[in-house]
Structure formats: C-alpha cells, structure tokens
Design an enzyme around this catalytic site. Sequence first.
Site, short mmCIF file in Angstrom:
data_model
loop_
_atom_site.label_atom_id
_atom_site.label_comp_id
_atom_site.label_asym_id
_atom_site.label_seq_id
_atom_site.Cartn_x
_atom_site.Cartn_y
_atom_site.Cartn_z
N ASP A 1 1.74 -14.45 -7.64
CA ASP A 1 2.24 -14.99 -6.36
C ASP A 1 1.06 -15.11 -5.39
O ASP A 1 0.35 -14.13 -5.14
CB ASP A 1 3.31 -14.03 -5.80
N ASP B 1 4.38 -21.44 -5.10
CA ASP B 1 3.28 -20.47 -5.17
C ASP B 1 3.52 -19.29 -6.10
O ASP B 1 2.86 -18.27 -5.99
CB ASP B 1 2.90 -19.99 -3.76
N GLU B 2 4.44 -19.45 -7.03
CA GLU B 2 4.79 -18.34 -7.92
C GLU B 2 4.90 -18.81 -9.35
O GLU B 2 5.37 -19.94 -9.58
CB GLU B 2 6.20 -17.88 -7.59
P1 TTP Z 1 5.99 -16.74 -0.10
O1 TTP Z 1 5.33 -16.46 -1.41
O2 TTP Z 1 7.34 -16.13 0.13
O3 TTP Z 1 5.07 -16.23 1.09
P2 TTP Z 1 3.53 -16.30 1.26
O4 TTP Z 1 2.83 -16.80 0.04
O5 TTP Z 1 3.22 -17.07 2.50
O6 TTP Z 1 3.15 -14.78 1.54
P3 TTP Z 1 3.06 -13.57 0.50
O7 TTP Z 1 1.62 -13.15 0.54
O8 TTP Z 1 3.97 -12.53 1.06
O9 TTP Z 1 3.48 -14.08 -0.83
O10 TTP Z 1 6.13 -18.30 0.14
C1 TTP Z 1 5.15 -19.24 -0.27
C2 TTP Z 1 5.01 -20.36 0.75
O11 TTP Z 1 6.29 -20.97 0.96
C3 TTP Z 1 4.55 -19.88 2.11
O12 TTP Z 1 3.15 -19.83 2.23
C4 TTP Z 1 5.18 -20.89 3.04
C5 TTP Z 1 6.43 -21.35 2.34
N1 TTP Z 1 7.62 -20.68 2.94
C6 TTP Z 1 8.26 -21.34 4.00
O13 TTP Z 1 7.88 -22.45 4.37
N2 TTP Z 1 9.32 -20.70 4.59
C7 TTP Z 1 9.77 -19.47 4.20
O14 TTP Z 1 10.73 -18.92 4.79
C8 TTP Z 1 9.10 -18.81 3.12
C9 TTP Z 1 9.55 -17.44 2.66
C10 TTP Z 1 8.02 -19.45 2.53
MG MG Z 2 3.29 -15.99 -1.86
#
Ligand code: TTP
Ligand code: MG
Length: 365
Positions: A12, A110-111
């Site tokens: 992730d 992103d996963e």
């Molecule tokens: P996530 O993997 O949930 O968050 P992240 O990568 O920003 O942070 P983390 O380090 O905790 O993993 O989500 C991936 C992308 O998806 C994030 O960069 C932006 C988008 N996103 C939104 O636009 N709205 C949201 O509510 C979430 C959870 C994510």
């Molecule tokens: Mg993320």
Amino acid sequence: MPSENRFILHADLDCFYASVEMRDNQELQNKPVIIGADPKEGKGRGVVSTCSYEARKFGLHSAMPISRAYRLCPQGIYLRPNFNKYTAASKAVMEILKSYANHFQKIGIDEAYLDVSEKCESFEDVKILATKIKEEIKKSVGITLSIGISTSKSIAKIASDENKPDGLCIVPPDKIEEFLAPKNITRIPGIGKKTKIHFYKKGITKIGDLIDLPLPKLTELFGKHGKWIWKVIRGQDTRKVQELHEGRKSISKERTFYEDTSDFNLVLSKVQEINEKIHKKLLEQKISYKTITIKIRFEDFQTFTRSKTIDYPICNKEKVIKIFLELFEEFLKVNKKIRLIGLKLSNFERTAKIHQQSLLKYLYV
Ligand code: TTP
Ligand code: MG
C-alpha cells in the site's frame, strides 16, 4: 496449497497523492501537504483526499471536511488533485509489483496483493524480496510504500498498515494471535462501523476478546461474520490472490436488513450501496457484463430472483438501477416485509474485447 504454506504480500503506497506531489516539488518535502478541495481560508466545501504524514500530526485525515482541516492546520500547503499524475505513478508501481509476483491482484489505485509462494521458501526469502521491491519503487517511481507479509490476505493487509510510512511488517503464522490481540475489531475486513456496534454491545472491542471464543460461540453470536472472524484470526482466510476476472464468472453482493422492512427507499438505498461497491471493482478491472440479477428474500424467507440479459456488454451503474427498478416492480404489491436484497452481475466480458473506443466511453459513464 494449505494456507500456512503461502506467502502473501499486501503493498500500500504511503499518503499516495501527497507523495506524488512531494516527489515533484522538493519544497513540499517534510511539510504538511494536503490534497483535496480548496479550503478557501476555512470557508471551502469538500473534503481532504489525503495528506502527508506531517499533516497527520495535526489530526488531519482523508475524508475530513476541508474547512475543519484548515482550522486545525492553517499553515498547511493545500493542493488540488492531479489525477493524471497519480494514474501514471500507480501504473508504474503496479507494473513493478506484478513483475515480482506469481499471482497478482490490484486493489484500487494504490494497493495490491502479491502471492510469492512459488518463488520463496521462507519468510527470510520474502523479506529480501519485499526490501528489493521497496527499493525499486523508490528508485524508479520516487515514492514509498508499506508492505505487510503473512500467510493470508487479511493478515497481510492489517500488517501493511502497521509501520507506515515506508514500513515492512512480517507476521508468521505463530505470531498472528499476538499481533492481532491488541487491535480494534474494525481491523478485521468486513467489520465496518455498523457491525462494530453489535460487537461493542457484547463487550467485544479488541480482537483479543475474540481469540478464545470457540467457533460455535462465534457463529451463535455473529452468524456468518462469526465464521469469517474465526478463520481470519487464525490465519485461515484462504482467499486467493487473483484478478477479479480470473476464474470468475459473476460478482454479487447481498445485504440483510437489521430489521425486516417495507420501506422501499431503504431497499433502494441498499441496492445503490451494493451497486457502487460492485462497480468500483468492475471498473478497476475493466470488466463489463450482460446479465443483471436481483434477489429478494421476504420476512417468511421466501426468496425470489429475477434476471435480465441485454444484448451488449455494459459497465453502467445507472443502467443497473434502472433494470433493478424494472425487475422489482412485480414485488411492489407483495404485502410482506423484505429481509434481504441482493444484486448479481454476470455474463462477463473483458473490456479489451470491445473494440469501438467511442462505444467504450459511452459504456463507462
Ligand atoms: P489510502 O491508501 O487509503 O491512503 P493514502 O495512500 O493517502 O495514505 P496511507 O499512507 O494511509 O495509505 O488511499 C489512497 C489514495 O486514494 C489517497 O492518496 C487519496 C485517495 N483517497 C481519496 O481520495 N479519498 C479517501 O477518502 C481515501 C481514503 C483515499
Ligand atoms: Mg495508501
């Protein structure tokens, strides 16, 4: 393959959108960077998409109203999203991840899950591989990610969140219980905000509260959730790492109402919720379908399904709702409460098989 012999990685990206912006502008590094709507000095509407780990220190997080974020962190750097850049970065990352996997499954932007059981013989091997993956992504895409490793998808996913950002967390089978015990039950996939209330009412908040409960007790308390939890916390979630289309002919979801209902608006909003979830997956994997099936179970457990098959493959959630309404009509007159509602899309086609680009655009509205 027995689940204890599998090596599953969950990768992730860290504060993904913000990471890409920080990569492209050195001045943003180590600053509270917030991606989302325009805060308009606290008067803006909309929400935070994501924010850097610096910004998280002020209590900011995804989905928070941007006006609140601004109040908590007025000195933050607020940027509008640039989706083209994020899509390109995601694609580059996914290609690297895929190249290391025996089986690969992208989840969202992103996963991803990687099954590396056929190329690794020990957790030591997997650790070396994960370190290499992290280095390669940092070098060629310029951003960091966190990786969780275990013998099942659910534990790998929980582990990837453990040491963020730039984390690596390995949970071998004999450490699963110890790893999970202090965590909140909402970390178990499938236990969301609503379900957690049922658990809290029974005094169960931490996963540790569930570990000693035998399977019959768990199913007695929580029905199908009980069985799932029992498996997850023992590392026995045997779900495979595979793209949705591989070996899969349909996708379906159903919801049982907390209380049987005759409120059509409630039924419709549940269907819309299910529909959104299903389409998110289908769009990611570029899958279209020709058959729409609805399922209705009444309070007396009488269950009906109705289907409609159209001539051409679509991936269009509005159209599914229209067909749902059409198929549901005959049940409007039934004088019984509804217990369960379900939706199934089948008769899949990979989008690549549809050649007309203009048609494609129309179908993916
Ligand atoms: P996530 O993997 O949930 O968050 P992240 O990568 O920003 O942070 P983390 O380090 O905790 O993993 O989500 C991936 C992308 O998806 C994030 O960069 C932006 C988008 N996103 C939104 O636009 N709205 C949201 O509510 C979430 C959870 C994510
Ligand atoms: Mg993320």
